[in-house]
Design an enzyme around this catalytic site. Structure first.
Site, PDB file in Angstrom:
ATOM      1  N   GLU A  59      -0.758 -41.875 -14.204  1.00  0.00           N
ATOM      2  CA  GLU A  59      -1.464 -41.071 -13.054  1.00  0.00           C
ATOM      3  C   GLU A  59      -0.712 -41.240 -11.711  1.00  0.00           C
ATOM      4  OE1 GLU A  59      -3.650 -38.816 -13.631  1.00  0.00           O
ATOM      5  OE2 GLU A  59      -4.030 -39.707 -15.757  1.00  0.00           O
ATOM      6  N   HIS A  62       1.576 -38.388 -11.253  1.00  0.00           N
ATOM      7  CA  HIS A  62       1.100 -37.247 -10.734  1.00  0.00           C
ATOM      8  C   HIS A  62       1.047 -37.492  -9.109  1.00  0.00           C
ATOM      9  CE1 HIS A  62       0.330 -35.319 -14.432  1.00  0.00           C
ATOM     10  NE2 HIS A  62      -0.482 -36.136 -14.840  1.00  0.00           N
TER      11      HIS A  62
END
Ligand SMILES: [Zn+2]
Length: 376
Positions: A59, A62
């Site tokens: 994550e 991202h």
């Protein structure tokens, strides 16, 4: 997100864990424990914890890619079905979209390569065979390989679906790209659902997530399309009541009853110092603070909207504000308060735009054109 606890922050981004994640941890520990006793249970819990640490890394991939394109990440949340990095917005363009979507699977792929490659070099190929003796780090590597490949499936809004959407933007524009990607996503979700019902309940949860979240994002794309080319100035309410910092909570509550306005900008020396909303006033009154100045109960952390901000971006900000019980936000131009932008105003504008889009091809003219209506 409701029911999530903050466990720390990395690179300025809050990392939180949803309580349902603990059920997964307990479930895996119990499943391992039932087969191999307490030591196996501990190992199961350790594996899941390490796995979710690598999910956080995915994550973060991202989030840091998004940061390079000037997009903030609000938080990263761990759920039993994986992690979610909540970006303040997902860029429309093909290149940022592709880079941000693929950065997460890239991180998982690198982790898998390092762990599995290391094990291969140190122990030889047999170490990769699944079995009771598989080392923890090899299991972690295999899980990351799976995470990388699974996320690359074109199930919008999963990573592969986002990459597909970004690639389509270059050919059919943002609205149709989202609609096509969401349609492919629904087919994938249906497949996950069927396979999941036969094998793995988590896949059913993922199918639900893909279906519902895909629909929500498609809706958001329609909103952006309806609001395209418009700015905050197009929906601004200029004639608003403002409060001085020493106005009393009780008097502001009186204004609330006798007007349509639910949020009041608070000015100090003619400059915006904060906002006080209906919920803040009601709470202060309930606490017996009717005689307190509004400066004591106002929100100081409300970022005003610039007058020239695209309306679709303002709409996203308004939705976040509504979740914090503010239904309109102050608007500034060159540092000066010029009015309020309300969520309801923007919603009505979208409804009118949608009606116009439906009526236009039928009537052959713009239904918003009052003169044309009168002539009819
Ligand atoms: Zn991802």
């Amino acid at each position: 997100m409701r029911g999530a606890w903050k466990i720390g922050s990395i690179a300025g981004i809050a990392v939180q864990v949803h309580w349902t994640f603990l059920i997964l941890l307990a479930w895996v520990a119990l499943a391992y424990g039932a087969e191999g006793g307490p030591a196996a249970a501990l190992r199961g819990a350790l594996l899941i914890s390490l796995l979710f640490a690598t999910v956080v890394a995915h994550e973060l991939g991202h989030a840091l890619a998004a940061r390079r394109f000037g997009v903030r990440t609000l938080d990263i949340t761990l759920l039993p079905i994986g992690g979610v990095a909540r970006l303040e917005r997902f860029p429309e363009g093909a290149v940022p979209g592709l880079v941000i979507a693929l950065a997460g699977p890239l991180v998982s792929g690198v982790i898998a390569t390092v762990l599995l490659g290391g094990a291969l070099l140190l122990e030889g190929p047999l170490v990769l065979l699944p079995g009771p003796g598989t080392p923890l780090l090899v299991q972690l590597g295999l899980a990351n390989l799976l995470l990388c490949l699974f996320n690359l499936l074109p199930a919008f809004p999963m990573d592969g679906g986002r990459a597909l959407r970004a690639a389509l933007v270059a050919f059919v524009g943002p609205l149709m790209a989202t609609r096509y990607a969401a349609a492919v996503g629904r087919v994938m979700a249906a497949m996950f659902g069927v396979v999941g019902l036969m094998s793995n309940p988590f896949l059913v949860l993922i199918a639900l997530f893909v279906w519902l979240q895909g629909a929500a994002e498609e809706q958001a794309a329609l909103v952006r399309h309806a609001l395209r080319g418009r700015t905050v100035a197009d929906a601004l309410v200029r004639d608003v009541r403002v409060l001085a910092a020493d106005a009393l909570v009780g008097d502001a509550a009186h204004d609330l009853q006798h007007g349509l306005q639910q949020e009041f900008p608070v000015l100090v020396d003619g400059r915006l110092a904060g906002v006080v909303g209906q919920a803040d006033l009601v709470r202060a009154l309930a606490a017996g603070r009717g005689d307190a100045p509004v400066a004591e109960v106002m929100r100081r952390d409300v970022a005003p909207l610039p007058l020239g901000l695209p309306l679709s971006r303002a709409y996203e900000r308004l939705q976040l504000a509504a979740a914090a019980e503010l239904r309109s936000l102050p608007v500034v131009d060159q540092g000066e308060l010029v009015g309020l932008l309300g969520l309801d105003t923007v919603t009505s504008l979208m409804a009118v735009e949608a009606a116009a889009a439906v009526a236009r091809p039928r009537a052959g003219r713009d239904p918003l054109d009052a003169a044309a209506l009168r002539a009819a």
